[in-house]
Design a protein around this motif. Structure first.
Motif, PDB file in Angstrom:
ATOM      1  N   ASP A  76       8.358  40.558  27.211  1.00 29.88           N
ATOM      2  CA  ASP A  76       7.327  40.838  28.207  1.00 29.88           C
ATOM      3  C   ASP A  76       6.649  42.184  27.973  1.00 29.88           C
ATOM      4  OD1 ASP A  76       9.299  42.610  28.952  1.00 29.88           O
ATOM      5  OD2 ASP A  76       9.557  41.827  30.985  1.00 29.88           O
ATOM      6  N   GLY A  77       7.021  42.885  26.899  1.00 29.99           N
ATOM      7  CA  GLY A  77       6.434  44.178  26.561  1.00 29.99           C
ATOM      8  C   GLY A  77       7.181  45.368  27.107  1.00 29.99           C
ATOM      9  N   ALA A  78       8.190  45.136  27.930  1.00 30.92           N
ATOM     10  CA  ALA A  78       8.961  46.247  28.486  1.00 30.92           C
ATOM     11  C   ALA A  78       9.801  46.917  27.396  1.00 30.92           C
ATOM     12  CB  ALA A  78       9.877  45.752  29.608  1.00 30.92           C
ATOM     13  N   VAL A  79       9.911  48.237  27.498  1.00 27.37           N
ATOM     14  CA  VAL A  79      10.692  49.019  26.536  1.00 27.37           C
ATOM     15  C   VAL A  79      11.799  49.750  27.291  1.00 27.37           C
ATOM     16  CG1 VAL A  79      10.652  50.839  24.790  1.00 27.37           C
ATOM     17  CG2 VAL A  79       8.662  49.340  25.082  1.00 27.37           C
ATOM     18  N   LEU A  80      13.019  49.566  26.837  1.00 26.18           N
ATOM     19  CA  LEU A  80      14.164  50.268  27.404  1.00 26.18           C
ATOM     20  C   LEU A  80      14.689  51.238  26.366  1.00 26.18           C
ATOM     21  CD1 LEU A  80      16.087  47.299  29.102  1.00 26.18           C
ATOM     22  CD2 LEU A  80      14.494  48.915  30.161  1.00 26.18           C
ATOM     23  N   ARG A  81      15.009  52.464  26.789  1.00 21.52           N
ATOM     24  CA  ARG A  81      15.490  53.487  25.864  1.00 21.52           C
ATOM     25  C   ARG A  81      16.868  53.978  26.305  1.00 21.52           C
ATOM     26  NH1 ARG A  81      11.331  54.925  22.487  1.00 21.52           N
ATOM     27  NH2 ARG A  81       9.246  54.320  23.193  1.00 21.52           N
ATOM     28  N   ALA A  82      17.693  54.287  25.311  1.00 21.81           N
ATOM     29  CA  ALA A  82      19.038  54.797  25.580  1.00 21.81           C
ATOM     30  C   ALA A  82      19.308  55.977  24.657  1.00 21.81           C
ATOM     31  CB  ALA A  82      20.082  53.709  25.366  1.00 21.81           C
ATOM     32  N   PRO A  83      19.389  57.199  25.187  1.00 20.84           N
ATOM     33  CA  PRO A  83      19.694  58.357  24.340  1.00 20.84           C
ATOM     34  C   PRO A  83      21.137  58.347  23.887  1.00 20.84           C
ATOM     35  CG  PRO A  83      19.670  58.990  26.647  1.00 20.84           C
ATOM     36  CD  PRO A  83      19.232  57.552  26.598  1.00 20.84           C
ATOM     37  N   VAL A  84      21.425  59.134  22.877  1.00 15.01           N
ATOM     38  CA  VAL A  84      22.817  59.336  22.468  1.00 15.01           C
ATOM     39  C   VAL A  84      23.570  59.997  23.615  1.00 15.01           C
ATOM     40  CG1 VAL A  84      24.294  60.678  20.922  1.00 15.01           C
ATOM     41  CG2 VAL A  84      22.346  59.435  20.002  1.00 15.01           C
ATOM     42  N   PRO A  85      24.813  59.597  23.888  1.00 12.78           N
ATOM     43  CA  PRO A  85      25.570  60.212  24.987  1.00 12.78           C
ATOM     44  C   PRO A  85      25.594  61.730  24.860  1.00 12.78           C
ATOM     45  CG  PRO A  85      26.755  58.337  24.087  1.00 12.78           C
ATOM     46  CD  PRO A  85      25.587  58.559  23.194  1.00 12.78           C
ATOM     47  N   SER A  86      25.452  62.415  25.975  1.00 12.26           N
ATOM     48  CA  SER A  86      25.404  63.876  25.965  1.00 12.26           C
ATOM     49  C   SER A  86      26.708  64.491  25.463  1.00 12.26           C
ATOM     50  CB  SER A  86      25.091  64.398  27.375  1.00 12.26           C
ATOM     51  OG  SER A  86      26.075  63.951  28.306  1.00 12.26           O
ATOM     52  N   GLN A  87      27.818  63.790  25.643  1.00  9.93           N
ATOM     53  CA  GLN A  87      29.115  64.276  25.193  1.00  9.93           C
ATOM     54  C   GLN A  87      29.562  63.567  23.915  1.00  9.93           C
ATOM     55  OE1 GLN A  87      30.545  66.892  26.717  1.00  9.93           O
ATOM     56  NE2 GLN A  87      28.760  66.909  28.059  1.00  9.93           N
ATOM     57  N   ALA A  88      28.616  63.189  23.068  1.00 13.30           N
ATOM     58  CA  ALA A  88      28.955  62.474  21.841  1.00 13.30           C
ATOM     59  C   ALA A  88      29.873  63.320  20.965  1.00 13.30           C
ATOM     60  CB  ALA A  88      27.686  62.126  21.073  1.00 13.30           C
ATOM     61  N   PRO A  89      30.916  62.715  20.395  1.00 12.88           N
ATOM     62  CA  PRO A  89      31.854  63.479  19.556  1.00 12.88           C
ATOM     63  C   PRO A  89      31.218  63.857  18.219  1.00 12.88           C
ATOM     64  CG  PRO A  89      32.405  61.150  19.528  1.00 12.88           C
ATOM     65  CD  PRO A  89      31.312  61.314  20.544  1.00 12.88           C
ATOM     66  N   ALA A 108      29.278  48.281  15.333  1.00 17.03           N
ATOM     67  CA  ALA A 108      29.836  48.517  16.663  1.00 17.03           C
ATOM     68  C   ALA A 108      28.760  48.333  17.732  1.00 17.03           C
ATOM     69  CB  ALA A 108      30.427  49.924  16.731  1.00 17.03           C
ATOM     70  N   TYR A 109      27.573  48.862  17.458  1.00 10.68           N
ATOM     71  CA  TYR A 109      26.451  48.738  18.395  1.00 10.68           C
ATOM     72  C   TYR A 109      26.109  47.264  18.609  1.00 10.68           C
ATOM     73  CZ  TYR A 109      21.896  49.750  20.504  1.00 10.68           C
ATOM     74  OH  TYR A 109      20.824  49.819  21.358  1.00 10.68           O
ATOM     75  N   ALA A 110      26.007  46.505  17.514  1.00 11.69           N
ATOM     76  CA  ALA A 110      25.678  45.086  17.618  1.00 11.69           C
ATOM     77  C   ALA A 110      26.727  44.328  18.431  1.00 11.69           C
ATOM     78  CB  ALA A 110      25.541  44.471  16.227  1.00 11.69           C
ATOM     79  N   ALA A 111      28.007  44.651  18.187  1.00 15.95           N
ATOM     80  CA  ALA A 111      29.081  43.946  18.890  1.00 15.95           C
ATOM     81  C   ALA A 111      28.988  44.135  20.396  1.00 15.95           C
ATOM     82  CB  ALA A 111      30.436  44.423  18.376  1.00 15.95           C
ATOM     83  N   VAL A 112      28.705  45.356  20.838  1.00 15.92           N
ATOM     84  CA  VAL A 112      28.627  45.604  22.286  1.00 15.92           C
ATOM     85  C   VAL A 112      27.372  44.954  22.877  1.00 15.92           C
ATOM     86  CG1 VAL A 112      28.541  47.374  24.082  1.00 15.92           C
ATOM     87  CG2 VAL A 112      30.030  47.676  22.105  1.00 15.92           C
ATOM     88  N   ALA A 167      28.748  55.813  18.974  1.00 17.54           N
ATOM     89  CA  ALA A 167      28.999  57.249  18.790  1.00 17.54           C
ATOM     90  C   ALA A 167      30.487  57.515  18.590  1.00 17.54           C
ATOM     91  CB  ALA A 167      28.477  58.028  19.998  1.00 17.54           C
ATOM     92  N   ALA A 168      31.332  56.798  19.309  1.00 13.44           N
ATOM     93  CA  ALA A 168      32.779  56.982  19.151  1.00 13.44           C
ATOM     94  C   ALA A 168      33.250  56.520  17.779  1.00 13.44           C
ATOM     95  CB  ALA A 168      33.518  56.222  20.253  1.00 13.44           C
ATOM     96  N   ILE A 169      32.653  55.446  17.259  1.00 13.37           N
ATOM     97  CA  ILE A 169      33.007  54.973  15.920  1.00 13.37           C
ATOM     98  C   ILE A 169      32.667  56.033  14.871  1.00 13.37           C
ATOM     99  CG2 ILE A 169      32.319  53.310  14.131  1.00 13.37           C
ATOM    100  CD1 ILE A 169      34.270  52.073  16.010  1.00 13.37           C
ATOM    101  N   CYS A 170      31.573  56.763  15.090  1.00  9.95           N
ATOM    102  CA  CYS A 170      31.168  57.806  14.141  1.00  9.95           C
ATOM    103  C   CYS A 170      32.150  58.965  14.099  1.00  9.95           C
ATOM    104  CB  CYS A 170      29.778  58.338  14.505  1.00  9.95           C
ATOM    105  SG  CYS A 170      28.430  57.175  14.211  1.00  9.95           S
ATOM    106  N   LEU A 201      22.776  48.613  26.528  1.00  6.68           N
ATOM    107  CA  LEU A 201      22.287  49.623  25.584  1.00  6.68           C
ATOM    108  C   LEU A 201      23.081  50.912  25.697  1.00  6.68           C
ATOM    109  CD1 LEU A 201      18.395  49.296  25.758  1.00  6.68           C
ATOM    110  CD2 LEU A 201      19.955  48.364  24.051  1.00  6.68           C
ATOM    111  N   GLN A 202      23.341  51.335  26.923  1.00 15.88           N
ATOM    112  CA  GLN A 202      24.100  52.572  27.135  1.00 15.88           C
ATOM    113  C   GLN A 202      25.500  52.443  26.556  1.00 15.88           C
ATOM    114  OE1 GLN A 202      24.607  53.614  31.258  1.00 15.88           O
ATOM    115  NE2 GLN A 202      26.330  54.972  30.808  1.00 15.88           N
ATOM    116  N   ARG A 203      26.165  51.337  26.847  1.00 18.19           N
ATOM    117  CA  ARG A 203      27.536  51.160  26.377  1.00 18.19           C
ATOM    118  C   ARG A 203      27.582  50.980  24.855  1.00 18.19           C
ATOM    119  NH1 ARG A 203      29.835  47.240  31.308  1.00 18.19           N
ATOM    120  NH2 ARG A 203      30.034  48.958  32.818  1.00 18.19           N
ATOM    121  N   ALA A 204      26.598  50.308  24.295  1.00 17.89           N
ATOM    122  CA  ALA A 204      26.543  50.153  22.839  1.00 17.89           C
ATOM    123  C   ALA A 204      26.406  51.509  22.166  1.00 17.89           C
ATOM    124  CB  ALA A 204      25.387  49.232  22.458  1.00 17.89           C
ATOM    125  N   GLY A 205      25.568  52.365  22.734  1.00 18.14           N
ATOM    126  CA  GLY A 205      25.398  53.700  22.177  1.00 18.14           C
ATOM    127  C   GLY A 205      26.659  54.531  22.271  1.00 18.14           C
TER     128      GLY A 205
END
Length: 308
Positions: free
Chosen positions: A227-240, A251-255, A278-281, A270-274
């Motif tokens: 429908d043209g909507a765009v959703l964005r998810a930043p990297v977690p602020s506490q990313a390791p 990992a992202y695809a699986a979630v 990040a944890a896998i990294c 999207l948030q949980r995938a990110g």
């Protein structure tokens, strides 16, 4: 009486990622299947392995993780796949060996396997379509799945074919790729002058896609809906701190698949995938030991106790 976990059909390569200091079983479909199994889903991985020590190790690992190996084909002549992983500048690149067992996937056997199952969603990629035989098997997979199709684009030169990529895009409902791959795909189809969002929109229009998922490393990820909507998810602020990025996209695809199966809001997926990517990294390789790595995510997402 509990119902059976949702079944996800996955098609593609299984192989060993050979690091400078060790070897780890991997391949994008295997990694995605492993994550989904640990989160309580039923992944059915359709691949082909050699009758060798590495193939035996893979079957042992599948049994240890209680993953369904009934979709495996066995090749008496070609070896179980291998990829050399070269770590450099905080990232990685791959040396993907040719003429592996997954290059000989059989189309008719693939059809027979899927005829026995009714997946809720199906996952396939591009690397395991580099030979004529495996390309035909991939076509059999998408034609037989009878469910939404999730295409995970993994461009690995020189194994990039425009016509094959176009056929995969035309079959897919949801496409995931990173920002560099988006630019490369746009160049292949002749609209590289557009910006990233316009490139994704062109892909969506030309191939009748429902969603385009784009990961952007340290910049997070975004999703374009039909429908043209765009959703964005930043990297977690506490990313390791990053150890290596191998397997982060898987990992992202699986979630994202997990969220679709469990009916999560798209923004939550999207948030949980990110967070998970990040944890896998923060660990070496794509496959950390199941516990204690997975338990915090299972608990936070209300999945505690679900692994098979």
């Amino acid at each position: 009486m509990s119902s059976a976990p949702p079944l996800v059909a996955l098609f593609g390569e299984v192989l060993a990622d050979v690091f400078p200091d060790r070897s780890v079983l991997g391949g994008a479909p295997f990694n995605v299947a492993r994550h989904l199994g640990l989160f309580g889903m039923h992944p059915l991985l359709i691949s082909r392995i050699g009758e060798d020590a590495l193939g035996a190790s893979l079957l042992e690992e599948m049994a240890r993780l209680k993953l369904d190996a009934s979709g495996f084909q066995h090749d008496p002549d070609f070896p179980t796949g291998q990829v050399r992983v070269l770590l450099e500048n905080g990232g990685h690149r791959f040396d993907i060996l040719p003429d592996q067992a997954y290059d000989r996937l059989c189309a008719e056997t693939t059809r027979q396997i899927l005829a026995q199952h009714k997946p809720r969603i199906a996952y396939f990629g591009t690397l395991a379509q580099r030979s004529p035989a495996s390309r035909q098997a991939a076509q059999a997979f998408v034609q037989s799945a009878a469910c939404p199709l999730f295409l995970d684009i993994n461009l690995r030169p020189p194994w990039v074919d425009r016509d094959n990529l176009a056929a995969s895009l035309a079959a897919a409902d949801i496409v995931k790729l990173n920002d560099e791959e988006l630019a490369a795909v746009a160049a292949l189809f002749g609209f590289s002058e557009d910006a990233g969002l316009e490139q994704a929109a062109r892909l969506m229009r030309e191939f009748a896609l429902r969603q385009v998922l784009v990961t952007c490393g340290a910049e997070g990820s975004w999703l374009l809906q039909e429908d043209g909507a765009v959703l964005r998810a930043p990297v977690p602020s506490q990313a390791p701190q990053i150890v290596d990025t191998v397997g982060a996209g898987d990992a992202y695809a699986a979630v994202c698949l997990l969220g679709t199966l469990l009916g999560w809001e798209t923004s939550i997926s999207l948030q949980r995938a990110g967070e998970y990517a990040a944890a896998i990294c923060a660990v070496r390789g794509a496959a950390p030991p199941p516990d204690p790595f997975f338990e915090p995510f299972r608990t936070a997402w209300g999945l505690s106790g679900t692994p098979k």
